[in-house]
Write a protein that holds these residues in place. Structure first.
Motif, PDB file in Angstrom:
ATOM      1  N   LYS A  30       0.842  -1.204   0.000  1.00  0.00           N
ATOM      2  CA  LYS A  30       0.000   0.000   0.000  1.00  0.00           C
ATOM      3  C   LYS A  30       0.874   1.249   0.000  1.00  0.00           C
ATOM      4  CE  LYS A  30      -4.244   1.733   0.541  1.00  0.00           C
ATOM      5  NZ  LYS A  30      -5.330   1.438  -0.420  1.00  0.00           N
ATOM      6  N   LEU A  31       1.917   1.240   0.800  1.00  0.00           N
ATOM      7  CA  LEU A  31       2.825   2.384   0.880  1.00  0.00           C
ATOM      8  C   LEU A  31       3.528   2.612  -0.462  1.00  0.00           C
ATOM      9  CD1 LEU A  31       3.644   4.429   3.056  1.00  0.00           C
ATOM     10  CD2 LEU A  31       5.565   2.923   3.625  1.00  0.00           C
ATOM     11  N   ARG A  32       3.925   1.542  -1.129  1.00  0.00           N
ATOM     12  CA  ARG A  32       4.530   1.672  -2.465  1.00  0.00           C
ATOM     13  C   ARG A  32       3.556   2.293  -3.460  1.00  0.00           C
ATOM     14  NH1 ARG A  32       9.295  -0.843  -3.292  1.00  0.00           N
ATOM     15  NH2 ARG A  32       9.860  -2.510  -1.845  1.00  0.00           N
ATOM     16  N   ASN A  33       2.306   1.849  -3.407  1.00  0.00           N
ATOM     17  CA  ASN A  33       1.296   2.391  -4.323  1.00  0.00           C
ATOM     18  C   ASN A  33       1.015   3.861  -4.043  1.00  0.00           C
ATOM     19  OD1 ASN A  33       1.063  -0.079  -5.618  1.00  0.00           O
ATOM     20  ND2 ASN A  33      -0.660  -0.746  -4.370  1.00  0.00           N
ATOM     21  N   ILE A  34       0.997   4.233  -2.775  1.00  0.00           N
ATOM     22  CA  ILE A  34       0.828   5.648  -2.404  1.00  0.00           C
ATOM     23  C   ILE A  34       1.972   6.465  -2.991  1.00  0.00           C
ATOM     24  CG2 ILE A  34       0.940   7.266  -0.463  1.00  0.00           C
ATOM     25  CD1 ILE A  34      -0.503   5.095   1.223  1.00  0.00           C
ATOM     26  N   ALA A  35       3.208   5.976  -2.803  1.00  0.00           N
ATOM     27  CA  ALA A  35       4.378   6.706  -3.302  1.00  0.00           C
ATOM     28  C   ALA A  35       4.358   6.807  -4.823  1.00  0.00           C
ATOM     29  CB  ALA A  35       5.661   6.020  -2.829  1.00  0.00           C
ATOM     30  N   ARG A  36       3.921   5.744  -5.489  1.00  0.00           N
ATOM     31  CA  ARG A  36       3.840   5.776  -6.951  1.00  0.00           C
ATOM     32  C   ARG A  36       2.873   6.875  -7.404  1.00  0.00           C
ATOM     33  NH1 ARG A  36       2.487   0.745  -7.684  1.00  0.00           N
ATOM     34  NH2 ARG A  36       4.634   0.048  -7.621  1.00  0.00           N
ATOM     35  N   TYR A  37       1.752   6.989  -6.729  1.00  0.00           N
ATOM     36  CA  TYR A  37       0.758   8.016  -7.058  1.00  0.00           C
ATOM     37  C   TYR A  37       1.294   9.414  -6.762  1.00  0.00           C
ATOM     38  CZ  TYR A  37      -3.512  10.815  -6.671  1.00  0.00           C
ATOM     39  OH  TYR A  37      -4.465  11.792  -6.812  1.00  0.00           O
ATOM     40  N   VAL A  38       1.837   9.598  -5.567  1.00  0.00           N
ATOM     41  CA  VAL A  38       2.295  10.927  -5.140  1.00  0.00           C
ATOM     42  C   VAL A  38       3.475  11.406  -5.969  1.00  0.00           C
ATOM     43  CG1 VAL A  38       3.324  12.231  -3.224  1.00  0.00           C
ATOM     44  CG2 VAL A  38       1.425  10.662  -2.785  1.00  0.00           C
ATOM     45  N   LEU A  39       4.398  10.515  -6.283  1.00  0.00           N
ATOM     46  CA  LEU A  39       5.638  10.907  -6.949  1.00  0.00           C
ATOM     47  C   LEU A  39       5.574  10.777  -8.467  1.00  0.00           C
ATOM     48  CD1 LEU A  39       8.060   9.305  -4.349  1.00  0.00           C
ATOM     49  CD2 LEU A  39       7.407  11.704  -4.547  1.00  0.00           C
ATOM     50  N   ASP A  40       4.383  10.664  -9.002  1.00  0.00           N
ATOM     51  CA  ASP A  40       4.169  10.607 -10.455  1.00  0.00           C
ATOM     52  C   ASP A  40       4.730  11.875 -11.100  1.00  0.00           C
ATOM     53  OD1 ASP A  40       3.272  10.570 -13.047  1.00  0.00           O
ATOM     54  OD2 ASP A  40       1.160  10.296 -12.562  1.00  0.00           O
ATOM     55  N   LEU A  41       5.801  11.736 -11.860  1.00  0.00           N
ATOM     56  CA  LEU A  41       6.506  12.901 -12.420  1.00  0.00           C
ATOM     57  C   LEU A  41       5.638  13.705 -13.387  1.00  0.00           C
ATOM     58  CD1 LEU A  41      10.087  11.475 -13.003  1.00  0.00           C
ATOM     59  CD2 LEU A  41       9.294  12.926 -11.153  1.00  0.00           C
TER      60      LEU A  41
END
Length: 198
Positions: free
Chosen positions: A73-84
């Motif tokens: 879940k934390l990885r998916n959150i980071a993927r969403y937030v850090l979407d360049l």
């Protein structure tokens, strides 16, 4: 100096683990199945000061799986937030009630987790972080940003970075990996200041 006397893990009948009884749980088995960080988090849930925990292979597997899912879940959150592609569009922030709400909730979480750590209540600190990350940040706030992503980006960045710092003592490998994906960062997450609440 503060002394921390943690309990010991015992089997479901309250007996110490021993080779002769064959009632132990191999930590390498847990790490192999669920990963180091998930195993650490599972063990912290039993770290009530002065009290022994009763566990079985099945209960440790259940908690290990739960915290492996939390790491995902934390990885998916980071993927969403850090979407360049989204980050490049940010010009300025337009704060709204959802942004204000998550910042207030983050402040409460920082205060509560810090207090739990100061009192060596590690099990309560992990519970607090789990509740904030999964249910408040992911389920509520992130869902609310999907229609106004660009405006919410600075808040998303801030909250994620603070969450990673708060989680680092418990999940050091995953938090360092995700922290390194930020454009603005220290050499290591360990060089970041601990979040403070006003």
């Amino acid at each position: 100096k503060t002394m921390f006397f943690h309990g010991m893990l015992r089997d479901l009948e309250g007996r110490k683990f021993s080779k002769s009884l064959g009632n132990g749980i191999d930590p390498l088995y847990l790490i192999g199945n669920w990963g180091v960080d998930a195993t650490r988090m599972a063990l912290y849930t039993y770290s009530i000061p002065g009290r022994d925990g009763r566990v079985s292979k099945a209960s440790m597997d259940e908690r290990g799986k739960n915290f492996r899912n939390f790491g995902t879940k934390l990885r998916n959150i980071a993927r969403y937030v850090l979407d360049l592609s989204q980050r490049s569009k940010v010009k300025s922030q337009k704060f709204n009630k959802d942004d204000e709400w998550i910042m207030v909730e983050l402040e409460k979480t920082i205060k509560q987790v810090t207090n739990y750590l100061e009192h060596l209540e590690l099990h309560l600190a992990t519970d607090e972080l789990y509740e904030f990350v999964w249910h408040k940040f992911a389920d509520k706030y992130i869902e609310s940003t999907k229609g106004r992503r660009v405006d919410a980006q600075p808040t998303l960045d801030h909250v994620l970075k603070q969450v990673l710092i708060l989680l680092h003592p418990f999940m050091p490998f995953l938090t360092e990996e995700l922290y390194q994906k930020f454009e603005v960062k220290q050499k290591s997450i360990m060089q970041e200041q601990w979040p403070s609440s006003s």
